[in-house]
Design a protein around this motif. Structure first.
Motif, short mmCIF file in Angstrom:
data_model
loop_
_atom_site.label_atom_id
_atom_site.label_comp_id
_atom_site.label_asym_id
_atom_site.label_seq_id
_atom_site.Cartn_x
_atom_site.Cartn_y
_atom_site.Cartn_z
N GLY A 45 0.80 -1.21 0.00
CA GLY A 45 0.00 0.00 0.00
C GLY A 45 0.84 1.26 0.00
N GLY A 46 2.15 1.13 -0.17
CA GLY A 46 3.04 2.27 -0.16
C GLY A 46 3.55 2.64 1.22
N TYR A 47 3.30 1.78 2.21
CA TYR A 47 3.71 2.06 3.59
C TYR A 47 4.66 0.99 4.09
N PRO A 48 5.62 1.35 4.93
CA PRO A 48 6.50 0.33 5.52
C PRO A 48 5.73 -0.52 6.52
N GLY A 99 -3.98 -13.20 -3.68
CA GLY A 99 -4.32 -11.90 -3.13
C GLY A 99 -3.33 -11.48 -2.06
N PRO A 100 -3.44 -10.23 -1.60
CA PRO A 100 -2.47 -9.71 -0.62
C PRO A 100 -2.78 -10.15 0.80
N LYS A 101 -1.77 -10.05 1.63
CA LYS A 101 -1.94 -10.26 3.06
C LYS A 101 -2.32 -8.91 3.67
N CYS A 102 -3.37 -8.90 4.47
CA CYS A 102 -3.81 -7.62 5.03
C CYS A 102 -4.49 -7.83 6.37
N LEU A 131 -15.23 -6.70 -2.52
CA LEU A 131 -14.49 -7.53 -1.58
C LEU A 131 -13.22 -6.83 -1.07
N TRP A 132 -12.75 -5.85 -1.80
CA TRP A 132 -11.51 -5.17 -1.42
C TRP A 132 -11.63 -4.45 -0.08
N ASP A 133 -12.86 -4.09 0.30
CA ASP A 133 -13.07 -3.37 1.56
C ASP A 133 -12.81 -4.25 2.79
N SER A 146 -6.15 -2.60 6.60
CA SER A 146 -4.79 -2.08 6.65
C SER A 146 -3.86 -3.09 5.96
N PRO A 147 -2.85 -2.62 5.26
CA PRO A 147 -2.52 -1.25 4.89
C PRO A 147 -3.54 -0.69 3.89
N GLU A 148 -3.67 0.60 3.91
CA GLU A 148 -4.61 1.26 3.02
C GLU A 148 -4.21 1.05 1.57
N SER A 149 -5.17 0.73 0.72
CA SER A 149 -4.97 0.52 -0.73
C SER A 149 -4.02 -0.62 -1.05
N VAL A 150 -3.93 -1.62 -0.16
CA VAL A 150 -3.01 -2.73 -0.40
C VAL A 150 -3.45 -3.60 -1.58
N VAL A 151 -4.76 -3.73 -1.79
CA VAL A 151 -5.24 -4.59 -2.87
C VAL A 151 -4.87 -4.03 -4.24
N PRO A 152 -5.20 -2.75 -4.55
CA PRO A 152 -4.77 -2.23 -5.85
C PRO A 152 -3.25 -2.14 -5.98
#
Length: 198
Positions: free
Chosen positions: A32-35, A116-119, A141-143, A147-153
């Motif tokens: 999501g662009g975050y560490p 899919g991502p781990k979130c 389903l992305w909702d 966290s992290p924000e926007s990790v799916v896209p």
């Protein structure tokens, strides 16, 4: 037929693909662009498909393909065309290395996209909430991922880029493998000022 010139062109094309694949894999370490801590990053990222497969392993074919254009083919064992044939045969081997590396990245990216991502979910547990790629066509389903924000896209975009670029690398290396086979069998080159045909 200009086997060496074609190989150099393919090598030039592989350079930006290798760099972009490496960058995409590095960006996946920041979901999501975050560490995030290492246990919050998708396991497929840790297999280094873009860094090792489409990046580091692709350096070897690139260097070999570049060297074919200016290869000194003036003989081995008393046969002037032997040097060029051996160089082209070597390029086939390194093209195979490129296919394996890019293929590894391609398969890993496909698996990551499907899984899919781990979130983090609403109850603050970190897991893989999607199965069998069901989230790809269903944006609602992305909702589920809080966290992290926007990790799916983020993951979807970067792994899709890795999939496409590593697929292109496979195709380019396969083209050089065929080109190298022609160069090995035909053995045509300009050597010591004389055009040789075997």
């Amino acid at each position: 037929m200009c086997c060496g010139g074609c190989a150099k062109c393919l090598g030039i094309t592989l350079i930006p693909l290798a760099v972009l694949c490496t960058l995409a894999n590095i960006l996946l370490f920041f979901p999501g662009g975050y560490p995030e801590s290492s246990d919050h990053i998708s396991v497929e990222v840790w297999y280094f498909g873009g860094i090792l497969g489409s990046g580091v392993l692709m350096v070897f074919p690139i260097l070999v393909f570049f060297g074919l254009k200016n290869n000194d083919c003036c003989g081995c064992c008393g046969n002037e065309s032997c040097g060029k044939r051996f160089a082209m045969f070597t390029s086939v081997i390194f093209a195979g290395v490129g296919v394996l590396g890019a293929g590894y990245s391609f398969i890993l990216s496909a698996v990551a996209l499907n899984r899919g991502p781990k979130c983090s979910l609403h109850n603050d547990t970190w897991t893989y909430p999607f199965e069998n790629g069901d989230y790809l066509g269903n944006y609602t389903l992305w909702d589920v991922c809080v966290s992290p924000e926007s990790v799916v896209p983020w993951n979807l975009t970067l792994f899709s880029l890795l999939l496409v670029m590593s697929g292109a690398q496979v195709v380019l290396c396969a083209i050089q493998a065929i080109n190298g086979l022609f160069g090995t069998l035909c053995g045509d080159c300009t050597c010591c000022g004389v055009r040789l045909f075997v």
